[in-house]
Design a protein around this motif. Sequence first.
Motif, PDB file in Angstrom:
ATOM      1  N   LYS A   2       0.829  -1.209   0.000  1.00  0.00           N
ATOM      2  CA  LYS A   2       0.000   0.000   0.000  1.00  0.00           C
ATOM      3  C   LYS A   2       0.865   1.260   0.000  1.00  0.00           C
ATOM      4  O   LYS A   2       0.541   2.240  -0.652  1.00  0.00           O
ATOM      5  CB  LYS A   2      -0.945   0.006   1.197  1.00  0.00           C
ATOM      6  N   LYS A   6       0.829   4.135  -2.812  1.00  0.00           N
ATOM      7  CA  LYS A   6       0.574   5.529  -2.444  1.00  0.00           C
ATOM      8  C   LYS A   6       1.699   6.426  -2.950  1.00  0.00           C
ATOM      9  O   LYS A   6       1.447   7.530  -3.437  1.00  0.00           O
ATOM     10  CB  LYS A   6       0.448   5.643  -0.922  1.00  0.00           C
ATOM     11  N   GLU A   7       2.937   5.947  -2.867  1.00  0.00           N
ATOM     12  CA  GLU A   7       4.091   6.717  -3.342  1.00  0.00           C
ATOM     13  C   GLU A   7       3.994   6.991  -4.838  1.00  0.00           C
ATOM     14  O   GLU A   7       4.371   8.059  -5.310  1.00  0.00           O
ATOM     15  CB  GLU A   7       5.385   5.955  -3.043  1.00  0.00           C
ATOM     16  N   LEU A   9       1.129   6.967  -6.727  1.00  0.00           N
ATOM     17  CA  LEU A   9      -0.141   7.540  -7.170  1.00  0.00           C
ATOM     18  C   LEU A   9      -0.039   9.021  -7.521  1.00  0.00           C
ATOM     19  O   LEU A   9      -0.400   9.434  -8.622  1.00  0.00           O
ATOM     20  CB  LEU A   9      -1.219   7.328  -6.107  1.00  0.00           C
TER      21      LEU A   9
END
Length: 77
Positions: A2, A6-7, A9
């Motif tokens: 995750k 997230k990094e 996105l």
Amino acid sequence: MKAILKEALVPTLQEPGCEALYETGRKDDPHKLVFFEIFSSTAAHEFHLAQDYTKRLFASLEGTTSGAPTLTKLSAL
């Protein structure tokens, strides 16, 4: 996983030519991640694949999945 997603996105959504990015799954296989990335051109998608954060994402998948990621290129009707 995750954290790596997230990094990647935010910079992906800021890339030139990135029109949308959707993360979803499959009802019949809830452990399978499905990403829909929409780019304005092949060149924009190739730029995306060359970025370090994209390479880190793919590297993080190695050894953690039951198979290799599948890339399917769709085209507009």
